[in-house]
Design a protein around this motif. Sequence first.
Motif, mmCIF file in Angstrom:
data_model
loop_
_atom_site.group_PDB
_atom_site.id
_atom_site.type_symbol
_atom_site.label_atom_id
_atom_site.label_comp_id
_atom_site.label_asym_id
_atom_site.label_seq_id
_atom_site.Cartn_x
_atom_site.Cartn_y
_atom_site.Cartn_z
ATOM 1 N N THR A 214 0.568 -1.613 0.302
ATOM 2 C CA THR A 214 -0.118 0.479 0.107
ATOM 3 C C THR A 214 0.374 1.849 -0.333
ATOM 4 O O THR A 214 0.662 2.490 -1.222
ATOM 5 C CB THR A 214 -0.773 -0.020 0.930
ATOM 6 N N ALA A 215 1.929 1.258 0.437
ATOM 7 C CA ALA A 215 3.172 2.550 0.957
ATOM 8 C C ALA A 215 3.401 2.879 -0.687
ATOM 9 O O ALA A 215 3.446 4.120 -0.887
ATOM 10 C CB ALA A 215 4.564 1.871 1.997
ATOM 11 N N ILE A 216 3.702 1.526 -1.363
ATOM 12 C CA ILE A 216 3.874 2.419 -2.958
ATOM 13 C C ILE A 216 2.813 2.565 -4.028
ATOM 14 O O ILE A 216 3.185 3.464 -4.081
ATOM 15 C CB ILE A 216 4.907 1.539 -3.196
ATOM 16 N N LYS A 217 1.517 2.228 -3.069
ATOM 17 C CA LYS A 217 0.532 3.296 -4.240
ATOM 18 C C LYS A 217 0.548 4.907 -3.727
ATOM 19 O O LYS A 217 0.677 5.254 -4.594
ATOM 20 C CB LYS A 217 -0.684 2.517 -3.654
ATOM 21 N N ASP A 228 -5.295 9.166 1.949
ATOM 22 C CA ASP A 228 -5.806 8.018 2.444
ATOM 23 C C ASP A 228 -4.457 6.836 2.834
ATOM 24 O O ASP A 228 -4.674 6.044 3.296
ATOM 25 C CB ASP A 228 -6.209 7.055 0.692
ATOM 26 N N TYR A 229 -2.955 7.260 2.194
ATOM 27 C CA TYR A 229 -2.203 7.095 2.920
ATOM 28 C C TYR A 229 -1.616 6.900 4.583
ATOM 29 O O TYR A 229 -1.502 6.076 5.609
ATOM 30 C CB TYR A 229 -0.551 6.901 2.029
ATOM 31 N N ARG A 230 -2.013 8.106 5.240
ATOM 32 C CA ARG A 230 -2.233 8.402 6.532
ATOM 33 C C ARG A 230 -2.919 7.577 7.376
ATOM 34 O O ARG A 230 -2.880 7.248 8.143
ATOM 35 C CB ARG A 230 -2.315 10.477 6.372
ATOM 36 N N ASP A 231 -4.047 7.700 6.440
ATOM 37 C CA ASP A 231 -5.333 7.316 7.454
ATOM 38 C C ASP A 231 -4.622 5.393 7.717
ATOM 39 O O ASP A 231 -4.978 4.967 8.521
ATOM 40 C CB ASP A 231 -6.475 7.126 6.452
ATOM 41 N N PHE A 232 -4.202 4.813 6.303
ATOM 42 C CA PHE A 232 -3.679 3.129 6.115
ATOM 43 C C PHE A 232 -2.933 2.585 7.671
ATOM 44 O O PHE A 232 -3.206 2.097 8.535
ATOM 45 C CB PHE A 232 -3.474 3.728 4.643
ATOM 46 N N CYS A 233 -2.338 4.254 7.355
ATOM 47 C CA CYS A 233 -1.131 4.227 8.719
ATOM 48 C C CYS A 233 -1.829 3.990 9.869
ATOM 49 O O CYS A 233 -1.383 3.315 11.499
ATOM 50 C CB CYS A 233 0.483 5.198 8.653
ATOM 51 N N ARG A 235 -4.672 3.600 11.342
ATOM 52 C CA ARG A 235 -5.675 1.978 10.827
ATOM 53 C C ARG A 235 -4.351 1.381 11.408
ATOM 54 O O ARG A 235 -4.453 0.132 12.182
ATOM 55 C CB ARG A 235 -6.411 2.154 10.587
ATOM 56 N N TYR A 236 -3.500 0.777 10.945
ATOM 57 C CA TYR A 236 -2.784 0.053 10.583
ATOM 58 C C TYR A 236 -2.042 -0.093 12.564
ATOM 59 O O TYR A 236 -1.380 -1.211 13.022
ATOM 60 C CB TYR A 236 -1.133 -0.178 9.734
ATOM 61 N N GLY A 237 -1.576 1.722 12.819
ATOM 62 C CA GLY A 237 -0.434 1.802 13.614
ATOM 63 C C GLY A 237 0.728 1.858 13.500
ATOM 64 O O GLY A 237 1.496 1.419 13.691
ATOM 65 N N HIS A 238 1.194 2.053 12.160
ATOM 66 C CA HIS A 238 2.434 1.461 11.782
ATOM 67 C C HIS A 238 2.722 2.847 10.600
ATOM 68 O O HIS A 238 1.806 1.973 9.345
ATOM 69 C CB HIS A 238 3.051 0.537 11.776
ATOM 70 N N ASP A 239 3.861 3.396 10.687
ATOM 71 C CA ASP A 239 4.211 3.617 8.514
ATOM 72 C C ASP A 239 6.131 3.338 8.308
ATOM 73 O O ASP A 239 7.118 3.299 8.764
ATOM 74 C CB ASP A 239 4.117 5.371 9.001
ATOM 75 N N VAL A 240 5.380 2.298 7.161
ATOM 76 C CA VAL A 240 6.162 1.196 7.095
ATOM 77 C C VAL A 240 7.228 2.467 6.415
ATOM 78 O O VAL A 240 8.351 2.523 6.101
ATOM 79 C CB VAL A 240 6.153 0.798 5.788
ATOM 80 N N THR A 241 7.538 3.527 5.426
ATOM 81 C CA THR A 241 8.577 4.759 5.128
ATOM 82 C C THR A 241 9.453 5.378 6.082
ATOM 83 O O THR A 241 10.183 5.268 5.492
ATOM 84 C CB THR A 241 7.381 5.609 3.630
ATOM 85 N N THR A 242 9.281 4.826 7.255
ATOM 86 C CA THR A 242 9.979 5.519 8.649
ATOM 87 C C THR A 242 10.623 4.469 8.881
ATOM 88 O O THR A 242 11.909 5.034 8.893
ATOM 89 C CB THR A 242 8.908 6.130 9.454
#
Length: 297
Positions: A214-217, A228-233, A235-242
């Motif tokens: 999803t991050a690369i989308k 949308d990506y901030r909401d994804f992070c 809801r999941y509880g983590h931002d993989v791009t960091t």
Amino acid sequence: MTTTGTEDVEELLRAACDQAGIDARDAEPIRLGENAIFRLPGGIVARIARPGQLDAATREVRIARWLADHDIAAVRALDDLGQPIEAHGRAVTFWHELPEHHKGTPAQVATALRRLHDLPVTEPNPFSALEPFVRLDERITAATSLTDDDRAWLHQHLATLRGSYNNLPAGLPHTVLHGDAWVGNVVATNDNQVVLLDLERASIGPPEWDLVSTAIKHTSFAWITADDYRDFCHRYGHDVTTWNGFTLLRDIRELRMTCYLAQHAAENPRAHHEAELRVTCLRGRNGPRPWSWSPAS
């Protein structure tokens, strides 16, 4: 009569249904490709695997039943049936048809992954370790619409990524993975149940692998918005791009997406331009991300 290669898949389907005691009359093709999928009477879906995939089909059925036992909403294999059925050298599996559904949203993907990744990884389980490079060599070789130079570069790029993956930075604890978690494989029924599809790549490994899809989308293709990506992070509880391993998993996922389309471009001229574009981007010849890739249908 529908065929895949030299095999008559309709005849193959009838043979498998005869063994399983399932009515194959009025079978309706849903998708014909490497895996042929048919809708059968009685709310049953049959999936015919590509040749040589008996073990993989067996594992997929076991995974579906394990997820059902752990209350994860996913496609359900028919119970009380020894699966897969082998017919004409192909593995055939039978599944409960989903109710009306549509592609999930990034938020729904996040929620489904959070629940999946929270499962305890206990023994026994049907999962093997994540194989991020599975089938890429053969896909590159089969991408005959590309130039020899492009295919040689892809093979070398693959070798480089394999070497780097051996030193993947530490991240989140390993979990049960979906393995190919995008909005086409995480769907929502009309009554808002979120369901995981296509369990072929389910495995144990770094949860970042599922999150990168999803991050690369957002970061690589701008297919979803920043909101949308901030909401994804959230809801999941983590931002993989960091995470400092993000760029490596991003590059592997982008290569997988390129190789899949490039292989099919050899038989589908309409995909050739997109395959060339993707290789050009990977080779650094089309500027920085986000790139103007078109989502594969």
